[in-house]
Motif scaffolding. Sequence first.
Motif, mmCIF file in Angstrom:
data_model
loop_
_atom_site.group_PDB
_atom_site.id
_atom_site.type_symbol
_atom_site.label_atom_id
_atom_site.label_comp_id
_atom_site.label_asym_id
_atom_site.label_seq_id
_atom_site.Cartn_x
_atom_site.Cartn_y
_atom_site.Cartn_z
ATOM 1 N N PHE A 5 -10.086 -3.225 -2.410
ATOM 2 C CA PHE A 5 -9.520 -3.160 -3.760
ATOM 3 C C PHE A 5 -9.210 -4.575 -4.221
ATOM 4 O O PHE A 5 -8.358 -5.253 -3.671
ATOM 5 C CB PHE A 5 -8.264 -2.289 -3.793
ATOM 6 N N LYS A 6 -9.927 -5.006 -5.237
ATOM 7 C CA LYS A 6 -9.799 -6.385 -5.721
ATOM 8 C C LYS A 6 -8.973 -6.500 -6.990
ATOM 9 O O LYS A 6 -8.785 -7.591 -7.497
ATOM 10 C CB LYS A 6 -11.197 -6.988 -5.972
ATOM 11 N N GLY A 7 -8.540 -5.373 -7.546
ATOM 12 C CA GLY A 7 -7.735 -5.419 -8.753
ATOM 13 C C GLY A 7 -8.553 -5.555 -10.032
ATOM 14 O O GLY A 7 -8.006 -5.857 -11.081
ATOM 15 N N ASN A 8 -9.876 -5.343 -9.946
ATOM 16 C CA ASN A 8 -10.730 -5.400 -11.140
ATOM 17 C C ASN A 8 -10.484 -4.214 -12.062
ATOM 18 O O ASN A 8 -10.850 -4.250 -13.227
ATOM 19 C CB ASN A 8 -12.206 -5.462 -10.756
ATOM 20 N N SER A 9 -9.919 -3.159 -11.520
ATOM 21 C CA SER A 9 -9.555 -1.976 -12.304
ATOM 22 C C SER A 9 -8.111 -1.643 -11.952
ATOM 23 O O SER A 9 -7.525 -2.237 -11.049
ATOM 24 C CB SER A 9 -10.476 -0.798 -11.954
ATOM 25 N N LYS A 10 -7.548 -0.668 -12.663
ATOM 26 C CA LYS A 10 -6.198 -0.225 -12.328
ATOM 27 C C LYS A 10 -6.229 0.403 -10.932
ATOM 28 O O LYS A 10 -7.236 0.983 -10.518
ATOM 29 C CB LYS A 10 -5.695 0.807 -13.338
ATOM 30 N N PHE A 11 -5.123 0.308 -10.238
ATOM 31 C CA PHE A 11 -5.039 0.900 -8.908
ATOM 32 C C PHE A 11 -5.341 2.395 -8.966
ATOM 33 O O PHE A 11 -6.062 2.920 -8.126
ATOM 34 C CB PHE A 11 -3.656 0.669 -8.281
ATOM 35 N N THR A 12 -4.812 3.075 -9.988
ATOM 36 C CA THR A 12 -5.021 4.519 -10.070
ATOM 37 C C THR A 12 -6.495 4.878 -10.293
ATOM 38 O O THR A 12 -6.957 5.882 -9.775
ATOM 39 C CB THR A 12 -4.155 5.150 -11.179
ATOM 40 N N THR A 13 -7.217 4.054 -11.046
ATOM 41 C CA THR A 13 -8.646 4.311 -11.248
ATOM 42 C C THR A 13 -9.379 4.225 -9.919
ATOM 43 O O THR A 13 -10.184 5.094 -9.575
ATOM 44 C CB THR A 13 -9.246 3.295 -12.253
ATOM 45 N N TRP A 14 -9.088 3.180 -9.159
ATOM 46 C CA TRP A 14 -9.688 3.015 -7.833
ATOM 47 C C TRP A 14 -9.270 4.176 -6.923
ATOM 48 O O TRP A 14 -10.089 4.741 -6.199
ATOM 49 C CB TRP A 14 -9.236 1.669 -7.252
ATOM 50 N N MET A 15 -8.007 4.556 -7.013
ATOM 51 C CA MET A 15 -7.478 5.643 -6.183
ATOM 52 C C MET A 15 -8.165 6.968 -6.501
ATOM 53 O O MET A 15 -8.497 7.729 -5.589
ATOM 54 C CB MET A 15 -5.968 5.752 -6.395
ATOM 55 N N TYR A 16 -8.368 7.262 -7.790
ATOM 56 C CA TYR A 16 -9.083 8.478 -8.178
ATOM 57 C C TYR A 16 -10.466 8.501 -7.533
ATOM 58 O O TYR A 16 -10.879 9.507 -6.966
ATOM 59 C CB TYR A 16 -9.283 8.551 -9.701
ATOM 60 N N PHE A 65 0.830 -1.201 0.000
ATOM 61 C CA PHE A 65 0.000 0.000 0.000
ATOM 62 C C PHE A 65 0.870 1.259 0.000
ATOM 63 O O PHE A 65 0.654 2.171 -0.804
ATOM 64 C CB PHE A 65 -0.941 0.002 1.211
ATOM 65 N N LEU A 66 1.844 1.315 0.889
ATOM 66 C CA LEU A 66 2.712 2.494 0.985
ATOM 67 C C LEU A 66 3.501 2.718 -0.309
ATOM 68 O O LEU A 66 3.682 3.859 -0.731
ATOM 69 C CB LEU A 66 3.654 2.368 2.180
ATOM 70 N N THR A 67 3.926 1.652 -0.936
ATOM 71 C CA THR A 67 4.640 1.770 -2.214
ATOM 72 C C THR A 67 3.724 2.364 -3.278
ATOM 73 O O THR A 67 4.116 3.278 -4.015
ATOM 74 C CB THR A 67 5.165 0.388 -2.670
ATOM 75 N N GLN A 89 -8.401 7.376 4.210
ATOM 76 C CA GLN A 89 -9.549 6.709 3.587
ATOM 77 C C GLN A 89 -9.106 5.653 2.572
ATOM 78 O O GLN A 89 -9.747 4.609 2.440
ATOM 79 C CB GLN A 89 -10.484 7.732 2.942
ATOM 80 N N LEU A 90 -8.010 5.920 1.867
ATOM 81 C CA LEU A 90 -7.467 4.919 0.948
ATOM 82 C C LEU A 90 -7.024 3.677 1.721
ATOM 83 O O LEU A 90 -7.277 2.547 1.295
ATOM 84 C CB LEU A 90 -6.295 5.495 0.139
ATOM 85 N N TRP A 91 -6.379 3.897 2.865
ATOM 86 C CA TRP A 91 -5.930 2.771 3.685
ATOM 87 C C TRP A 91 -7.131 1.968 4.201
ATOM 88 O O TRP A 91 -7.132 0.736 4.164
ATOM 89 C CB TRP A 91 -5.062 3.251 4.835
ATOM 90 N N LYS A 92 -8.156 2.668 4.667
ATOM 91 C CA LYS A 92 -9.355 1.975 5.167
ATOM 92 C C LYS A 92 -10.041 1.184 4.059
ATOM 93 O O LYS A 92 -10.586 0.111 4.301
ATOM 94 C CB LYS A 92 -10.348 2.984 5.759
ATOM 95 N N ALA A 93 -10.032 1.740 2.845
ATOM 96 C CA ALA A 93 -10.716 1.095 1.720
ATOM 97 C C ALA A 93 -9.833 0.073 1.000
ATOM 98 O O ALA A 93 -10.348 -0.721 0.205
ATOM 99 C CB ALA A 93 -11.197 2.162 0.731
ATOM 100 N N TYR A 94 -8.546 0.075 1.272
ATOM 101 C CA TYR A 94 -7.614 -0.784 0.539
ATOM 102 C C TYR A 94 -8.013 -2.265 0.552
ATOM 103 O O TYR A 94 -7.888 -2.932 -0.469
ATOM 104 C CB TYR A 94 -6.190 -0.590 1.058
#
Length: 167
Positions: free
Chosen positions: A51-62, A8-10, A43-48
């Motif tokens: 994240f199932k990888g169905n989309s790009k990480f950046t899309t989920w992050m946006y 996550f931190l990376t 909030q990203l950490w709580k929601a991480y």
Amino acid sequence: MKETENIFLTLINQHKAIIHKISKMYMNGAEEQRDLFQEIVLQLWKAYPTFKGNSKFTTWMYRVSLNTALIYFKKDNRKVDKTPLDENIDVIDINESAEREEKLAYLYTAVQELNVIEKALIFLFLENQSHREIAENLGISEINARVKLNRTKEKLQSIIKKNGYEF
């Protein structure tokens, strides 16, 4: 758990510019921007775990970051401060860079006059997102994204002209 945290931190470190840009779009002062940045990371950490990888990480992050900014903005019911952001810009010796930074400051100041959805549209546009990607990130149709984005760009141009900024 430690491995998940490191991954996550990376990822956050690789894409922290996204969070910085969103923070600048929604908050005017440096302290408020830092607070929003921290809230988004939390909030990203709580929601991480979701994240199932169905989309790009950046899309989920946006999506998570923009939703957090919208909620944060509404929750605090912040008033727009229309003072230029010049105090947040480091002075740079190179004239070209200084001029570019000044223009960015004016853009961010003008963006402060947009509503929260318009800010999200402009942010995603500036991130070179396609109309389809903007629609996905905001949960609207592609046609709706295209129309709203065009109207928002026209509104932003009007604000820039009204404030006497030159580009």
